[in-house]
Design a protein around this motif. Structure first.
Motif, PDB file in Angstrom:
ATOM      1  N   TRP A 289     -21.258 -15.888  36.806  1.00 29.61           N
ATOM      2  CA  TRP A 289     -20.460 -14.988  37.644  1.00 29.61           C
ATOM      3  C   TRP A 289     -21.322 -14.050  38.493  1.00 29.61           C
ATOM      4  CZ3 TRP A 289     -16.545 -13.048  33.368  1.00 29.61           C
ATOM      5  CH2 TRP A 289     -15.648 -14.074  33.062  1.00 29.61           C
ATOM      6  N   ALA A 290     -22.627 -14.121  38.374  1.00 34.88           N
ATOM      7  CA  ALA A 290     -23.504 -13.110  38.987  1.00 34.88           C
ATOM      8  C   ALA A 290     -23.308 -12.994  40.498  1.00 34.88           C
ATOM      9  CB  ALA A 290     -24.955 -13.416  38.664  1.00 34.88           C
ATOM     10  N   GLY A 291     -22.899 -14.046  41.167  1.00 39.07           N
ATOM     11  CA  GLY A 291     -22.713 -13.995  42.607  1.00 39.07           C
ATOM     12  C   GLY A 291     -21.346 -13.519  43.047  1.00 39.07           C
ATOM     13  N   ARG A 292     -20.474 -13.231  42.094  1.00 36.15           N
ATOM     14  CA  ARG A 292     -19.131 -12.788  42.425  1.00 36.15           C
ATOM     15  C   ARG A 292     -19.076 -11.273  42.579  1.00 36.15           C
ATOM     16  NH1 ARG A 292     -15.192 -15.910  38.205  1.00 36.15           N
ATOM     17  NH2 ARG A 292     -13.752 -14.350  39.091  1.00 36.15           N
ATOM     18  N   SER A 293     -18.037 -10.806  43.264  1.00 36.72           N
ATOM     19  CA  SER A 293     -17.845  -9.357  43.403  1.00 36.72           C
ATOM     20  C   SER A 293     -16.904  -8.796  42.356  1.00 36.72           C
ATOM     21  CB  SER A 293     -17.289  -9.030  44.794  1.00 36.72           C
ATOM     22  OG  SER A 293     -16.021  -9.662  44.978  1.00 36.72           O
ATOM     23  N   GLY A 294     -16.097  -9.679  41.757  1.00 37.05           N
ATOM     24  CA  GLY A 294     -15.134  -9.189  40.782  1.00 37.05           C
ATOM     25  C   GLY A 294     -14.707 -10.277  39.819  1.00 37.05           C
ATOM     26  N   VAL A 295     -13.970  -9.853  38.802  1.00 37.47           N
ATOM     27  CA  VAL A 295     -13.473 -10.763  37.777  1.00 37.47           C
ATOM     28  C   VAL A 295     -12.144 -10.211  37.294  1.00 37.47           C
ATOM     29  CG1 VAL A 295     -14.735  -9.543  35.974  1.00 37.47           C
ATOM     30  CG2 VAL A 295     -14.039 -11.897  35.586  1.00 37.47           C
ATOM     31  N   THR A 296     -11.208 -11.094  36.959  1.00 37.77           N
ATOM     32  CA  THR A 296      -9.929 -10.610  36.450  1.00 37.77           C
ATOM     33  C   THR A 296     -10.069 -10.229  34.983  1.00 37.77           C
ATOM     34  OG1 THR A 296      -9.120 -12.767  35.710  1.00 37.77           O
ATOM     35  CG2 THR A 296      -8.736 -12.175  38.023  1.00 37.77           C
ATOM     36  N   VAL A 297      -9.198  -9.350  34.550  1.00 40.04           N
ATOM     37  CA  VAL A 297      -9.253  -8.920  33.156  1.00 40.04           C
ATOM     38  C   VAL A 297      -8.926 -10.095  32.230  1.00 40.04           C
ATOM     39  CG1 VAL A 297      -6.838  -8.157  33.028  1.00 40.04           C
ATOM     40  CG2 VAL A 297      -8.570  -7.059  31.600  1.00 40.04           C
ATOM     41  N   ALA A 298      -8.094 -11.021  32.677  1.00 40.12           N
ATOM     42  CA  ALA A 298      -7.781 -12.195  31.863  1.00 40.12           C
ATOM     43  C   ALA A 298      -9.014 -13.063  31.663  1.00 40.12           C
ATOM     44  CB  ALA A 298      -6.653 -12.995  32.511  1.00 40.12           C
ATOM     45  N   GLU A 299      -9.829 -13.215  32.706  1.00 38.97           N
ATOM     46  CA  GLU A 299     -11.074 -13.982  32.577  1.00 38.97           C
ATOM     47  C   GLU A 299     -12.022 -13.321  31.587  1.00 38.97           C
ATOM     48  OE1 GLU A 299     -12.200 -16.131  36.705  1.00 38.97           O
ATOM     49  OE2 GLU A 299     -11.899 -13.959  36.881  1.00 38.97           O
ATOM     50  N   LEU A 300     -12.080 -11.998  31.633  1.00 40.46           N
ATOM     51  CA  LEU A 300     -12.980 -11.275  30.732  1.00 40.46           C
ATOM     52  C   LEU A 300     -12.645 -11.536  29.271  1.00 40.46           C
ATOM     53  CD1 LEU A 300     -13.573  -7.661  32.107  1.00 40.46           C
ATOM     54  CD2 LEU A 300     -15.235  -9.496  31.841  1.00 40.46           C
ATOM     55  N   LEU A 301     -11.365 -11.655  28.972  1.00 39.17           N
ATOM     56  CA  LEU A 301     -10.945 -11.779  27.577  1.00 39.17           C
ATOM     57  C   LEU A 301     -11.408 -13.086  26.937  1.00 39.17           C
ATOM     58  CD1 LEU A 301      -7.351 -10.246  27.737  1.00 39.17           C
ATOM     59  CD2 LEU A 301      -9.488  -9.163  27.055  1.00 39.17           C
ATOM     60  N   ASP A 302     -11.806 -14.060  27.758  1.00 36.70           N
ATOM     61  CA  ASP A 302     -12.315 -15.320  27.225  1.00 36.70           C
ATOM     62  C   ASP A 302     -13.821 -15.280  26.991  1.00 36.70           C
ATOM     63  OD1 ASP A 302      -9.817 -16.563  27.246  1.00 36.70           O
ATOM     64  OD2 ASP A 302     -10.031 -17.196  29.337  1.00 36.70           O
ATOM     65  N   GLU A 303     -14.464 -14.141  27.303  1.00 40.01           N
ATOM     66  CA  GLU A 303     -15.902 -14.006  27.180  1.00 40.01           C
ATOM     67  C   GLU A 303     -16.259 -13.034  26.059  1.00 40.01           C
ATOM     68  OE1 GLU A 303     -18.188 -15.639  29.158  1.00 40.01           O
ATOM     69  OE2 GLU A 303     -16.479 -16.713  30.039  1.00 40.01           O
ATOM     70  N   PRO A 304     -17.473 -13.145  25.497  1.00 36.97           N
ATOM     71  CA  PRO A 304     -17.931 -12.120  24.549  1.00 36.97           C
ATOM     72  C   PRO A 304     -18.149 -10.802  25.286  1.00 36.97           C
ATOM     73  CG  PRO A 304     -19.702 -13.670  25.033  1.00 36.97           C
ATOM     74  CD  PRO A 304     -18.459 -14.232  25.665  1.00 36.97           C
ATOM     75  N   LEU A 305     -17.543  -9.735  24.787  1.00 34.78           N
ATOM     76  CA  LEU A 305     -17.587  -8.446  25.477  1.00 34.78           C
ATOM     77  C   LEU A 305     -18.345  -7.423  24.646  1.00 34.78           C
ATOM     78  CD1 LEU A 305     -13.890  -8.196  26.751  1.00 34.78           C
ATOM     79  CD2 LEU A 305     -15.898  -9.100  27.951  1.00 34.78           C
ATOM     80  N   ILE A 306     -19.010  -6.517  25.354  1.00 28.20           N
ATOM     81  CA  ILE A 306     -19.712  -5.396  24.730  1.00 28.20           C
ATOM     82  C   ILE A 306     -19.066  -4.132  25.260  1.00 28.20           C
ATOM     83  CG2 ILE A 306     -21.937  -4.295  24.322  1.00 28.20           C
ATOM     84  CD1 ILE A 306     -23.176  -7.011  25.340  1.00 28.20           C
TER      85      ILE A 306
ATOM     86  N   ILE B  24     -13.473  -5.081  37.930  1.00 30.46           N
ATOM     87  CA  ILE B  24     -12.492  -5.689  37.039  1.00 30.46           C
ATOM     88  C   ILE B  24     -11.125  -5.586  37.701  1.00 30.46           C
ATOM     89  CG2 ILE B  24     -11.430  -5.614  34.755  1.00 30.46           C
ATOM     90  CD1 ILE B  24     -14.020  -4.331  33.729  1.00 30.46           C
ATOM     91  N   ASP B  25     -10.594  -6.714  38.129  1.00 28.63           N
ATOM     92  CA  ASP B  25      -9.352  -6.745  38.889  1.00 28.63           C
ATOM     93  C   ASP B  25      -8.135  -6.778  37.970  1.00 28.63           C
ATOM     94  OD1 ASP B  25     -10.555  -6.783  41.446  1.00 28.63           O
ATOM     95  OD2 ASP B  25     -11.006  -8.922  41.208  1.00 28.63           O
ATOM     96  N   LEU B  26      -7.245  -5.820  38.179  1.00 26.89           N
ATOM     97  CA  LEU B  26      -5.940  -5.846  37.546  1.00 26.89           C
ATOM     98  C   LEU B  26      -4.970  -6.450  38.554  1.00 26.89           C
ATOM     99  CD1 LEU B  26      -6.105  -2.328  35.869  1.00 26.89           C
ATOM    100  CD2 LEU B  26      -6.846  -4.525  34.941  1.00 26.89           C
ATOM    101  N   HIS B  27      -3.709  -6.307  38.367  1.00 21.00           N
ATOM    102  CA  HIS B  27      -2.763  -6.978  39.264  1.00 21.00           C
ATOM    103  C   HIS B  27      -2.831  -6.433  40.693  1.00 21.00           C
ATOM    104  CE1 HIS B  27      -1.018  -9.441  36.180  1.00 21.00           C
ATOM    105  NE2 HIS B  27      -0.749  -8.387  35.418  1.00 21.00           N
TER     106      HIS B  27
END
Length: 293
Positions: free
Chosen positions: A171-188, A248-251
């Motif tokens: 994702w390093a080249g992106r400007s944003g990510v949805t919160v739903a996408e984040l939930l599928d990743e390991p988070l700190i 982090i994009d919400l609706h």
């Protein structure tokens, strides 16, 4: 009975344990316990009852707590007024804020002050309300919540909560990510007392639980773990370790926190503190290219 005894009493009541209050006050636990016993002997009553591992206010403690707070507030106002009138100006100003705000907002602001500005000191206020921060000795509290009378508030800025990934992440080249996408990743994430964690928890409250969640002590450690490939850091801190920030994009908006400055309108130098808060807001918005609030 001394003012510090009352200050310790209030801190223990708010923290719930002697150890937590000792950490907040930067004193040792045995010393704080002794001071509490001295106050109880002086007053002739027990202020707390031990229930499990927590100290709960006794009936006498519940009655005396608001009186102790009032004494401390009046003593602080007296001290501030005396200094202000003796010197004709505010010579020293204490800003209380969460650690990340002190590091990324207050410290850079202090670096740009003029020599004729008040000397600025800071007070760590993680997990504290504005009223609690001011009661501990701050002249100006930075928070995400406003306070009612007799306090006044000045909006500072709306700042983003970032998802930090290493340069090698897909994702390093992106400007944003949805919160739903984040939930599928390991988070700190940060402790629940942090504003970034509170904003994140609110955003995901109605969504499935994250795939993996690790709690770091602070934003710097969270970013260090992200740099080591342990997950995605969700923090408001400035970027470190060459990490890439993703909004982090919400609706219909992006995850963010709203910073406000709070002070006591009864302070002898309230007008000067308000001017300082306005300057701080101008600085924060310019530093982070944040929109007007």
């Amino acid at each position: 009975m001394e003012l510090r005894h009352l200050r310790y009493f209030v801190a223990i009541a708010e923290a719930g344990t002697v150890s937590a209050a000792a950490t907040r006050l930067h004193v040792t636990q045995p010393s704080l316990s002794r001071q509490l016993r001295q106050l109880e002997r002086s007053l002739g009553v027990d202020l707390f009852d031990l229930v499990g591992r927590r100290l709960l206010l006794s009936p006498a403690g519940r009655t005396l707590l608001p009186l102790a707070r009032d004494v401390l507030e009046r003593a602080g106002a007296l001290r501030a007024a005396a200094v202000f009138y003796a010197q004709g100006r505010l010579d020293r100003l204490t800003i209380g804020a969460p650690t990340v705000t002190l590091t990324d907002v207050v410290a850079p602001f202090i670096a740009g002050l003029e020599t004729d500005d008040p000397m600025v000191d800071v007070l760590g206020a993680d997990g504290l309300s504005p009223a609690e921060t001011l009661r501990l000795g701050a002249d100006l509290a930075i928070s995400t919540v406003v306070a009612g009378d007799p306090f006044r508030s000045q909006a500072l800025a709306v700042l983003p909560v970032w998802a930090y990934v290493p340069p090698s992440h897909r994702w390093a080249g992106r400007s944003g990510v949805t919160v739903a996408e984040l939930l599928d990743e390991p988070l700190i994430v940060l402790p629940r007392s942090s504003t970034a964690r509170q904003a994140f928890d609110t955003a995901v409250a109605a969504l499935p639980s994250p795939a993996s969640l690790v709690e770091a002590a602070n934003g710097t450690v969270a970013q260090a773990l992200a740099a080591a490939g342990r997950g995605i850091a969700v923090v408001t801190d400035d970027p470190r370790f060459d990490l890439a920030p993703l909004a982090i994009d919400l609706h219909e908006r992006r995850l963010s926190i709203r910073l406000v400055a709070v002070w006591d309108s009864r302070h002898a130098a309230a007008a000067t503190i308000e001017q300082f808060a306005v300057r701080l807001g101008d600085f924060v918005r310019a530093r982070y290219n944040a929109p007007p609030v």
